[in-house]
Design a protein around this motif. Structure first.
Motif, mmCIF file in Angstrom:
data_model
loop_
_atom_site.group_PDB
_atom_site.id
_atom_site.type_symbol
_atom_site.label_atom_id
_atom_site.label_comp_id
_atom_site.label_asym_id
_atom_site.label_seq_id
_atom_site.Cartn_x
_atom_site.Cartn_y
_atom_site.Cartn_z
ATOM 1 N N ARG A 1 -32.359 -151.946 68.058
ATOM 2 C CA ARG A 1 -33.671 -151.289 67.991
ATOM 3 C C ARG A 1 -33.978 -150.855 66.560
ATOM 4 N NH1 ARG A 1 -38.732 -151.132 69.786
ATOM 5 N NH2 ARG A 1 -38.448 -152.403 67.900
ATOM 6 N N ARG A 2 -32.997 -150.286 65.865
ATOM 7 C CA ARG A 2 -33.215 -149.864 64.476
ATOM 8 C C ARG A 2 -33.509 -151.064 63.581
ATOM 9 N NH1 ARG A 2 -30.235 -150.321 60.252
ATOM 10 N NH2 ARG A 2 -28.326 -150.819 61.421
ATOM 11 N N ILE A 3 -32.704 -152.122 63.722
ATOM 12 C CA ILE A 3 -32.867 -153.304 62.878
ATOM 13 C C ILE A 3 -34.241 -153.929 63.078
ATOM 14 C CG2 ILE A 3 -32.058 -155.688 62.593
ATOM 15 C CD1 ILE A 3 -29.196 -154.559 63.215
ATOM 16 N N THR A 4 -34.677 -154.066 64.307
ATOM 17 C CA THR A 4 -35.984 -154.684 64.570
ATOM 18 C C THR A 4 -37.123 -153.765 64.133
ATOM 19 O OG1 THR A 4 -35.853 -153.874 66.873
ATOM 20 C CG2 THR A 4 -35.185 -156.156 66.446
ATOM 21 N N ALA A 5 -37.003 -152.476 64.399
ATOM 22 C CA ALA A 5 -38.078 -151.547 64.021
ATOM 23 C C ALA A 5 -38.262 -151.499 62.512
ATOM 24 C CB ALA A 5 -37.776 -150.152 64.564
ATOM 25 N N GLU A 6 -37.170 -151.466 61.779
ATOM 26 C CA GLU A 6 -37.256 -151.393 60.320
ATOM 27 C C GLU A 6 -37.886 -152.639 59.711
ATOM 28 O OE1 GLU A 6 -33.323 -148.518 59.592
ATOM 29 O OE2 GLU A 6 -33.243 -150.653 59.055
ATOM 30 N N ARG A 7 -37.822 -153.753 60.406
ATOM 31 C CA ARG A 7 -38.342 -155.014 59.867
ATOM 32 C C ARG A 7 -39.614 -155.480 60.571
ATOM 33 N NH1 ARG A 7 -33.380 -154.030 59.482
ATOM 34 N NH2 ARG A 7 -32.138 -154.663 57.665
ATOM 35 N N GLY A 8 -40.181 -154.626 61.405
ATOM 36 C CA GLY A 8 -41.421 -154.976 62.086
ATOM 37 C C GLY A 8 -41.282 -156.122 63.066
ATOM 38 N N ILE A 9 -40.108 -156.214 63.708
ATOM 39 C CA ILE A 9 -39.854 -157.272 64.688
ATOM 40 C C ILE A 9 -39.940 -156.670 66.091
ATOM 41 C CG2 ILE A 9 -38.194 -158.979 65.525
ATOM 42 C CD1 ILE A 9 -36.904 -158.861 62.704
ATOM 43 N N PRO A 10 -40.859 -157.113 66.925
ATOM 44 C CA PRO A 10 -40.928 -156.580 68.285
ATOM 45 C C PRO A 10 -39.632 -156.851 69.061
ATOM 46 C CG PRO A 10 -42.926 -157.806 67.748
ATOM 47 C CD PRO A 10 -41.949 -158.078 66.648
ATOM 48 N N LEU A 11 -39.206 -155.873 69.846
ATOM 49 C CA LEU A 11 -38.001 -156.000 70.668
ATOM 50 C C LEU A 11 -38.397 -156.149 72.132
ATOM 51 C CD1 LEU A 11 -34.923 -155.912 71.048
ATOM 52 C CD2 LEU A 11 -35.106 -153.408 71.243
ATOM 53 N N ILE A 12 -38.035 -157.278 72.723
ATOM 54 C CA ILE A 12 -38.280 -157.544 74.148
ATOM 55 C C ILE A 12 -36.971 -157.363 74.897
ATOM 56 C CG2 ILE A 12 -39.018 -159.256 75.852
ATOM 57 C CD1 ILE A 12 -40.431 -160.742 73.496
ATOM 58 N N VAL A 13 -36.978 -156.525 75.926
ATOM 59 C CA VAL A 13 -35.796 -156.330 76.758
ATOM 60 C C VAL A 13 -36.040 -156.980 78.117
ATOM 61 C CG1 VAL A 13 -34.317 -154.651 77.916
ATOM 62 C CG2 VAL A 13 -35.071 -154.233 75.571
ATOM 63 N N ASP A 14 -35.168 -157.898 78.480
ATOM 64 C CA ASP A 14 -35.258 -158.625 79.750
ATOM 65 C C ASP A 14 -34.519 -157.827 80.819
ATOM 66 O OD1 ASP A 14 -34.913 -160.330 81.920
ATOM 67 O OD2 ASP A 14 -34.571 -162.113 80.702
ATOM 68 N N GLU A 15 -35.293 -157.187 81.705
ATOM 69 C CA GLU A 15 -34.732 -156.372 82.789
ATOM 70 C C GLU A 15 -34.924 -157.053 84.144
ATOM 71 O OE1 GLU A 15 -33.253 -153.290 82.954
ATOM 72 O OE2 GLU A 15 -33.736 -152.189 81.104
ATOM 73 N N VAL A 16 -35.054 -158.377 84.133
ATOM 74 C CA VAL A 16 -35.311 -159.092 85.384
ATOM 75 C C VAL A 16 -34.209 -158.824 86.408
ATOM 76 C CG1 VAL A 16 -35.441 -161.392 86.430
ATOM 77 C CG2 VAL A 16 -36.759 -160.878 84.376
ATOM 78 N N GLN A 17 -32.950 -158.888 85.996
ATOM 79 C CA GLN A 17 -31.857 -158.667 86.940
ATOM 80 C C GLN A 17 -31.277 -157.265 86.859
ATOM 81 O OE1 GLN A 17 -27.765 -160.927 87.084
ATOM 82 N NE2 GLN A 17 -29.218 -162.048 88.351
ATOM 83 N N THR A 18 -31.434 -156.597 85.731
ATOM 84 C CA THR A 18 -30.811 -155.287 85.543
ATOM 85 C C THR A 18 -31.663 -154.135 86.044
ATOM 86 O OG1 THR A 18 -31.705 -155.246 83.289
ATOM 87 C CG2 THR A 18 -29.438 -156.002 83.555
#
Length: 486
Positions: free
Chosen positions: A259-276
Motif C-alpha cells: 500500500r505504501r509503495i503504490t500510494a507513494e508512486r500514484g499506482i492504484p491498488l486493487i485487492v481481489d477479495e473474490v474468495q477471501t
C-alpha cells in the motif's frame, strides 16, 4: 386388539434400490462426459451427482452423503440452502419483483448496496462507488483493470506469482498459472510479475519475515529503477490470501508495504477479495487484517448468497468511465442481490466472522500437530476457514528453507481417499500438491472434527499403507458429519 406392524423392507429390496440409484447416477455421469467440454474440472475429481444438500452435507443420487469442504469454491458462506437464503429468494419470487433488470435501480439492489457498504472499512466505504458486473468474479477483475487503465491513462499492470484472478483475457493475464496461458500468445505482454511472499517455498530461498521483506524491497527497487524495464503501471492487483495458489496468506506487514509503495508512486491498488471476502479469513474482508485501505476491491462468490453476483467497489476519485464503458446483460440478478443482502447481514449479526477465526485456528492447529505422525504433511497454512495442507515427499531432499519436494500424486490420491470417506476437498497450489479446506462459516464443532478425522485418515491410508475408507456415508446411517437433514 390386533397391533399392526410396519412392513419390513428386505435386504435384497434395499440393495436393489441402491443399485438402481447408482446406475442412474452413473448414466448421468456418462452423459456428462459425452456432452460437456473437455475443460470441465470438478466433475473429473468428484464423480458425484448431487441430489440434495443442506448446510455442509451433500447427498448424491445414490444416497451417499458427503461433508462439503469445497463450498462452491468458497461461494457458500452459509452452506447449502440456508434458511436465510431460501427465505430471501422465496420472498423475492412471491413479491413479483423483476428477476432481470439490467442495471436499473430496484429495491433489492438498493438493499444489497446498503448491506454491502455497511460491511466495508469506513475509510473506504465513505468515498466509494460500486459497479455491478457480469455475474462472475473474472468480469469484476476485468472491470477493475479497465477502470484503472482508463483513470490513469496507463496500460501496464503489476501482478504476483501464484495469483489467480479468473479466466477471461485480462484476468488470466494477471494470474500466475502458466499452463492455461501458454496457448494464448502475447496474453501477458503488459504484466510485470512480482514475487509473492510464500514462506514455505520462498522465492528468495530464505522464508519467514525476511522473505516478505525482500519481496517488498524487490518491488520498490524495480519500480524506481530507470533501467528496470517497468513503465509506470496502471495498477497493482493482489490477493490478501492466495486461494487457488494454495491458501498462502500475505503477511500484514507486506500488505502495508504494498500500500505504501503504490500510494507513494500514484499506482492504484486493487485487492481481489473474490474468495477471501464475507468472513472467510476471520475478518469480514481479508484486507482488514492489515488495516490497508485499497483503491478498489473486487468481490464475487459469497456476496451473492450462493447465486451469481460480482461487483467492483472503488474510490470515487477513479469514477471516470463514460456511460457503457463496462457493461453486460446479466448485471441485474435480483435474486442474487436479495440472497446476498440476507447473507451479508446474517454473517454480521451472528458473529460468523469471529467464528471462522476461532474454528479455523483450531483446525489448523490440529492439522499442524499431525505433521510428526504424518511426515507427508509439509506445511499447514491459511487464515480463518481458508486452510491449505501442502503434501510433500518426506524422503525427498529439502530446499534451502527446509521444504521437501511437492507430492502432487500423493495429493491426488488423498483427495480420492477423502471422497471414499465422505469428504469433498479440492487441490491447489504449486503442482496441485495442496489440499484446500473451504468449509462454510456455519460449520459446527462436530463437523470440524469429522473433517479432520477423515482427512487425517485419508492421508494416513495413502502415505502409510493403511486400509480403510469405503463409500460416502449412507443416508440415514449413523455418522458424525451433521445432525441436520440433508
Amino acid at each position: 386388539m390386533t397391533v399392526s406392524t410396519p412392513p419390513t423392507v428386505s435386504t435384497a429390496s434395499a440393495a436393489s434400490t441402491v443399485s438402481a440409484a447408482s446406475a442412474a447416477a452413473d448414466a448421468i455421469l456418462r452423459r456428462q462426459r459425452a456432452r460437456e467440454s473437455s475443460a470441465r474440472t470438478y466433475a473429473r475429481s468428484f464423480p458425484v451427482v448431487p441430489a440434495r444438500a443442506y448446510g455442509m452435507t451433500v447427498e448424491g443420487c445414490d444416497g451417499r452423503r458427503y461433508l462439503d469442504c469445497l463450498s462452491g469454491a468458497g461461494t457458500l458462506a452459509l452452506g447449502h440452502n440456508h434458511p436465510v437464503v431460501t427465505e430471501a429468494v422465496r420472498r423475492t419470487l412471491e413479491s413479483g419483483a423483476p428477476l432481470h433488470a439490467l442495471d436499473l435501480a430496484t429495491p433489492q439492489k438498493d438493499e444489497f448496496t446498503d448491506a454491502l457498504f455497511a460491511t466495508l472499512p469506513p475509510a473506504f466505504a465513505d468515498r466509494a462507488r460500486i459497479h455491478f458486473c457480469g455475474p462472475a468474479g473474472t468480469d469484476a477483475v476485468e472491470a477493475a483493470l479497465k477502470l484503472m487503465q482508463t483513470a490513469t491513462g496507463r496500460q501496464g499492470l503489476l501482478a504476483f506469482t501464484g495469483a489467480y484472478h479468473g479466466m477471461t483475457a485480462g484476468a488470466l493475464a494477471v494470474s500466475g498459472g502458466v499452463a492455461v496461458k501458454r496457448p494464448v500468445p502475447g496474453l501477458a505482454a503488459d504484466v510485470t510479475r512480482l514475487p509473492y511472499p510464500y514462506s514455505y517455498r520462498c522465492p528468495f530461498g530464505v522464508g519467514g519475515e525476511r522473505g516478505a521483506e525482500l519481496s517488498a524491497a524487490y518491488a520498490e527497487r524495480l519500480l524506481d529503477d530507470p533501467k528496470g524495464g517497468v513503465v509506470p503501471p496502471a495498477a497493482m492487483i493482489l490477493e490478501p490470501v492466495q486461494g487457488e495458489g494454495g491458501a498462502v496468506p500475505a503477511p500484514d506487514g507486506w500488505l502495508r508495504a504494498m500500500r505504501r509503495i503504490t500510494a507513494e508512486r500514484g499506482i492504484p491498488l486493487i485487492v481481489d477479495e473474490v474468495q477471501t471476502g464475507v468472513g472467510r479469513t476471520g475478518a469480514f474482508w481479508a484486507v482488514e487484517h492489515s488495516g490497508v485501505v485499497p483503491d478498489a476491491m473486487v468481490m464475487s462468490k459469497a456476496i451473492g448468497g450462493s447465486l451469481p453476483l460480482a461487483v467492483v467497489v472503488y474510490r470515487e476519485d477513479y469514477d471516470v468511465w463514460a456511460p457503457g464503458a463496462h457493461t453486460g446483460t446479466f448485471r441485474g440478478n435480483t435474486l442474487a442481490m436479495a440472497a446476498g443482502a440476507a447473507t451479508l447481514r446474517y454473517v454480521a449479526r451472528e458473529g460468523l466472522v469471529g467464528r471462522a477465526a476461532e474454528v479455523g485456528a483450531r483446525m489448523a492447529a490440529r492439522l499442524d500437530a499431525l505433521r510428526g505422525a504424518l511426515p507427508a504433511i509439509g506445511d499447514v497454512r491459511g487464515r480463518g476457514l481458508m486452510i491449505g495442507v501442502e503434501l510433500v515427499d518426506p524422503e525427498g531432499p529439502p530446499d534451502s528453507c527446509g521444504a521437501r519436494p511437492p507430492a502432487p500424486g500423493t495429493a491426488d490420491r488423498v483427495r480420492a481417499a477423502c471422497l471414499e470417506r465422505g469428504l469433498i476437498v479440492e487441490l491447489g497450489g504449486r503442482y496441485d500438491a495442496t489440499v484446500r479446506l473451504l468449509p462454510p462459516l456455519v460449520i459446527t464443532d462436530e463437523e470440524a472434527e469429522a473433517v479432520l478425522d477423515r482427512l487425517a485418515d485419508a492421508i494416513a491410508a495413502v502415505t502409510c499403507g493403511r486400509d480403510g475408507g469405503g463409500g460416502g456415508v449412507r443416508a440415514g446411517a449413523a455418522r458424525r458429519d451433521t445432525g441436520r437433514p440433508a
